[in-house]
Write a protein that holds these residues in place. Structure first.
Motif, PDB file in Angstrom:
ATOM      1  N   GLN A 130      -3.905   1.787   1.508  1.00  0.00           N
ATOM      2  CA  GLN A 130      -4.123   2.154   0.107  1.00  0.00           C
ATOM      3  C   GLN A 130      -2.787   2.269  -0.624  1.00  0.00           C
ATOM      4  N   LEU A 144      -1.528  -1.241  -1.154  1.00  0.00           N
ATOM      5  CA  LEU A 144      -2.333  -1.890  -2.189  1.00  0.00           C
ATOM      6  C   LEU A 144      -1.852  -1.469  -3.572  1.00  0.00           C
ATOM      7  N   PRO A 181      -9.550  -5.760  -2.037  1.00  0.00           N
ATOM      8  CA  PRO A 181      -8.533  -4.737  -1.727  1.00  0.00           C
ATOM      9  C   PRO A 181      -7.781  -4.977  -0.424  1.00  0.00           C
TER      10      PRO A 181
END
Length: 186
Positions: free
Chosen positions: A8, A11, A29
């Motif tokens: 995350q 990303l 993602p």
């Protein structure tokens, strides 16, 4: 506080770094494409990086199967993939998608040096061979790195093509006109 999971964080970093970069595309993602080279460049190619569930402890999946790469010989595709996988091995355990894209950009000429340029006539072949400095000089001009804040300010001032919007300086014309009337017309 609760820290974001590794993928995350990467990303969000990729989204921030490549915001407004037309070469970057987030497919999902966990899957990204980056076009190396300009659209009209016969030696441009597209790489796709996908993260498995155990990324970054395990290698990402790197692919050059996109339709964009159909003119590239399979031997050159395999050579590029081999060199990218060597980078993966060197960076295993760390966020590496940005590193892979930048490595490919920095080594584009080496990767594609044996790729034939498909052109229709011998005249255009001689033009392509006779002007190898033009693309490299353009590349050098684009190498200027902007900070994230500079990119954001530039994006706020311009449209998506990098041009100032129509009427961006009209406020100055209105100011000058009103000052003129205040001085000479009262």
């Amino acid at each position: 506080t609760c820290a974001l999971p590794w993928p995350q964080m990467e990303l969000e970093a990729l989204r921030s770094i490549y915001e407004g970069d037309l070469c970057f595309r987030e497919l999902s993602p966990v899957s990204f494409q980056y076009r190396i080279g300009e659209s009209g460049d016969p030696k441009a190619f597209l790489i796709e990086v996908s993260w498995p569930e155990t990324y970054p402890q395990t290698a990402p999946v790197i692919s050059m199967d996109a339709f964009f790469n159909n003119t590239i010989s399979s031997a050159i595709k395999q050579s590029i993939l081999d060199k990218l996988m060597a980078e993966v091995e060197a960076n295993l355990g760390t966020a590496m998608t940005y590193t892979l894209f930048e490595y490919a950009k920095d080594n584009k000429e080496v990767f594609m040096e044996h790729q034939p340029v498909n052109t229709g006539t011998s005249v255009s072949n001689s033009i392509a061979i006779g002007t190898p400095d033009v693309p490299s000089s353009k590349k050098k001009e684009k190498k200027e790195q902007l900070s994230k804040t500079q990119k954001r300010k530039l994006a706020d001032k311009t449209d998506n093509k990098g041009e100032l919007p129509r009427g961006w300086n009209w406020v100055d014309v209105i100011k000058v006109t009103s000052l003129y009337y205040m001085q000479y017309c009262e």
